[in-house]
Enzyme design. Structure first.
Site, PDB file in Angstrom:
ATOM      1  CE  LYS A 162      69.342   5.077  45.759  1.00  0.00           C
ATOM      2  NZ  LYS A 162      69.959   3.884  45.171  1.00  0.00           N
ATOM      3  N   GLY A 214      74.945   8.225  41.828  1.00  0.00           N
ATOM      4  CA  GLY A 214      74.661   8.795  40.514  1.00  0.00           C
ATOM      5  C   GLY A 214      73.238   8.484  40.162  1.00  0.00           C
ATOM      6  CG  HIS A 215      70.236  10.638  41.113  1.00  0.00           C
ATOM      7  ND1 HIS A 215      70.692  10.659  42.409  1.00  0.00           N
ATOM      8  CD2 HIS A 215      69.991  11.916  40.777  1.00  0.00           C
ATOM      9  CE1 HIS A 215      70.722  11.901  42.828  1.00  0.00           C
ATOM     10  NE2 HIS A 215      70.294  12.687  41.860  1.00  0.00           N
TER      11      HIS A 215
HETATM   12  P1  IMP Z   1      82.848   4.305  47.685  1.00  0.00           P
HETATM   13  O1  IMP Z   1      81.453   4.629  48.114  1.00  0.00           O
HETATM   14  O2  IMP Z   1      83.335   5.161  46.552  1.00  0.00           O
HETATM   15  O3  IMP Z   1      83.816   4.252  48.810  1.00  0.00           O
HETATM   16  O4  IMP Z   1      82.809   2.818  47.047  1.00  0.00           O
HETATM   17  C1  IMP Z   1      82.550   1.671  47.849  1.00  0.00           C
HETATM   18  C2  IMP Z   1      81.705   0.659  47.102  1.00  0.00           C
HETATM   19  O5  IMP Z   1      80.385   1.169  46.943  1.00  0.00           O
HETATM   20  C3  IMP Z   1      82.193   0.345  45.685  1.00  0.00           C
HETATM   21  O6  IMP Z   1      81.914  -1.031  45.401  1.00  0.00           O
HETATM   22  C4  IMP Z   1      81.328   1.220  44.803  1.00  0.00           C
HETATM   23  O7  IMP Z   1      81.203   0.707  43.489  1.00  0.00           O
HETATM   24  C5  IMP Z   1      80.020   1.156  45.561  1.00  0.00           C
HETATM   25  N1  IMP Z   1      79.169   2.330  45.328  1.00  0.00           N
HETATM   26  C6  IMP Z   1      79.317   3.573  45.833  1.00  0.00           C
HETATM   27  N2  IMP Z   1      78.321   4.374  45.435  1.00  0.00           N
HETATM   28  C7  IMP Z   1      77.517   3.627  44.669  1.00  0.00           C
HETATM   29  C8  IMP Z   1      76.286   3.901  43.988  1.00  0.00           C
HETATM   30  O8  IMP Z   1      75.722   4.995  44.031  1.00  0.00           O
HETATM   31  N3  IMP Z   1      75.745   2.860  43.303  1.00  0.00           N
HETATM   32  C9  IMP Z   1      76.314   1.624  43.286  1.00  0.00           C
HETATM   33  N4  IMP Z   1      77.453   1.330  43.916  1.00  0.00           N
HETATM   34  C10 IMP Z   1      78.048   2.317  44.602  1.00  0.00           C
END
Ligand code: IMP
Length: 423
Positions: free
Chosen positions: A15, A39-40
């Site tokens: 994105k 993260g981008h």
């Molecule tokens: P949280 O958002 O840190 O609570 O993580 C919940 C789930 O979302 C986990 O499986 C993370 O690896 C996934 N996740 C959170 N942010 C991202 C992202 O930006 N890209 C891919 N996976 C994400």
């Protein structure tokens, strides 16, 4: 003009790169949900920026905004501002704004996230950034908002009201309750609040006023459709709504204002953390995609799980987001794989499904049904137009476009700006 961009899979579709490319056409670029779990990576010339909070789009003339539906770790925000300043990019309050109602991720949210995840028998694989616990507090009306950070008195008053329950929650998870009222941490947050005070704004007002004045706005989603807290693969999801409609609710702009919704679709699929992924590959093809695609998380450095394109999941993403067009990213990564497989349906308990089942355990039990497409050997990274793609790569794009029923507007064949072209 109001455009919403969301990730159509499990996040990490690219994105940031597409927003960076498009932002030249937009006066405002707004992040509407999530926090520094995202993260981008934006690559311009030789410069590579790895960001978690600041919307892509800061490089061009757009003003970037962090909306009230996000959760912000002020330390991370300040670090990103410093990092950009070192690269000669000063984000003045004219260039960036943060909504007064934005929820602050406090150190105790991070502690609770990490301790809770450690205690789970079946892990989610959170990023450990305190996202879920900051959102819990928002919904419980126990959050600290950006506006509360600007005065030590306000912050102390709020914290002393919240401290007993936060300390008890941390104690229950065997964490360190001392961090809730830690004086040094409080001072640090007050300083961050003072630094960020000039950036505080009313994002909903700014966006609506801009649209009224005929300006253009780009809403930038984080994570991906199937990580949506309501519609995703619970419990393996993030804690915010990641789909396009969420942009309206989280920014505070009416759905009648939306002109287009662009879905970012990776030419295969990846997932970080736990949760079902029917087309996940455990063979050499998966390793090749992982290596060639550099599929390592920008935020946590974890390897991303890789798999073939999953049409049932994409069909659901199209329903949930109402995409008007698609950007297909990382097509170059599929070079030298033959055949290239596309999952067209699933088999579950003797039935064939062309749409994902609601329950995550059922999705995990789905066996993908594949169609094979011919691969290509050519390196695509220098290709500048659709016409210059090898026939098999063109056919792959046209096949997906036909199956998705949504036009592919952009194709990317590498991380640099000039490696994305319009179809
Ligand atoms: P949280 O958002 O840190 O609570 O993580 C919940 C789930 O979302 C986990 O499986 C993370 O690896 C996934 N996740 C959170 N942010 C991202 C992202 O930006 N890209 C891919 N996976 C994400």
């Amino acid at each position: 003009m109001f455009t919403i961009i969301t990730g159509s899979q499990f996040g990490d579709e690219g994105k940031g790169k597409i927003v960076d490319l498009m932002s030249g056409d937009y006066d405002l670029v707004v992040r509407f949900q999530g926090g520094n779990n995202a993260g981008h990576t934006v690559k311009v010339g030789e410069d590579v920026y790895k960001l978690h909070l600041i919307p892509s789009g800061f490089l061009l003339d757009s003003r970037v905004l962090i909306g009230p539906g996000t959760v912000v770790d002020p330390e991370v925000l300040a670090e990103e501002m410093d990092m950009l300043a070192e690269g000669g990019i000063e984000l003045s309050p004219e260039k960036m704004g943060v909504d007064a109602k934005t929820s602050i991720i406090m150190p105790y949210h991070i502690e609770l996230d990490v301790m809770r995840e450690a205690k789970r028998t079946e892990k989610i694989g959170t990023t450990g950034r305190g996202i879920g616990f900051a959102y819990i507090d928002k919904v419980a009306r126990d959050e600290i908002r950006m506006a509360d950070l600007t005065s030590k008195d306000k912050l102390l008053q709020r914290l002393s009201e919240l401290a007993p329950s936060k300390e008890a929650a941390i104690r229950e998870l065997d964490g360190n309750p001392g961090i809730v009222m830690d004086e040094q941490l409080i001072d640090k947050y007050v300083k961050l609040g003072e630094r960020l005070a000039p950036y505080i704004t009313d994002v909903s007002y700014e966006v609506n006023k801009a649209l009224d004045d005929g300006k253009s706005v780009l809403a930038e989603g984080a994570q991906g459709t199937h990580l949506d807290v309501i519609h995703g693969t619970q419990k393996f999801v993030t804690s915010s709504c990641t789909i396009a409609g969420s942009a309206c609710a989280n920014i505070g702009v009416g759905p009648t204002k939306v002109d287009s919704v662009l879905g970012i679709v990776k030419a295969y699929i990846t997932r970080v953390g736990e949760g079902p992924m029917p087309t996940e590959l455990f063979d050499d093809a998966g390793k090749q995609i992982q290596t060639v695609g550099g599929e390592v998380g920008t935020t946590t450095g974890r390897s991303r799980r890789c798999g073939w394109f999953d049409l049932p999941l994409l069909k659901k993403a199209i329903y949930l987001n109402g995409y008007t067009s698609i950007a297909l990213t990382k097509l170059d990564v599929l070079s030298n794989l033959d055949p290239i497989k596309v999952c067209v349906s699933y088999e579950l308990g003797g039935e064939v499904l062309d749409y994902p089942p609601e329950d995550a355990a059922d999705l995990a039990a789905c066996k993908p049904v594949y169609e094979d497409l011919p691969g290509w050997e050519n390196d695509l990274t220098a290709v500048k137009s659709f016409d210059d793609l090898p026939q098999a790569a063109k056919d792959y794009v046209l096949y997906l476009e036909d199956k998705m029923g949504v036009p592919v507007d952009y194709i990317s064949v590498g991380p640099a700006r000039e490696q994305t072209f319009r179809k």
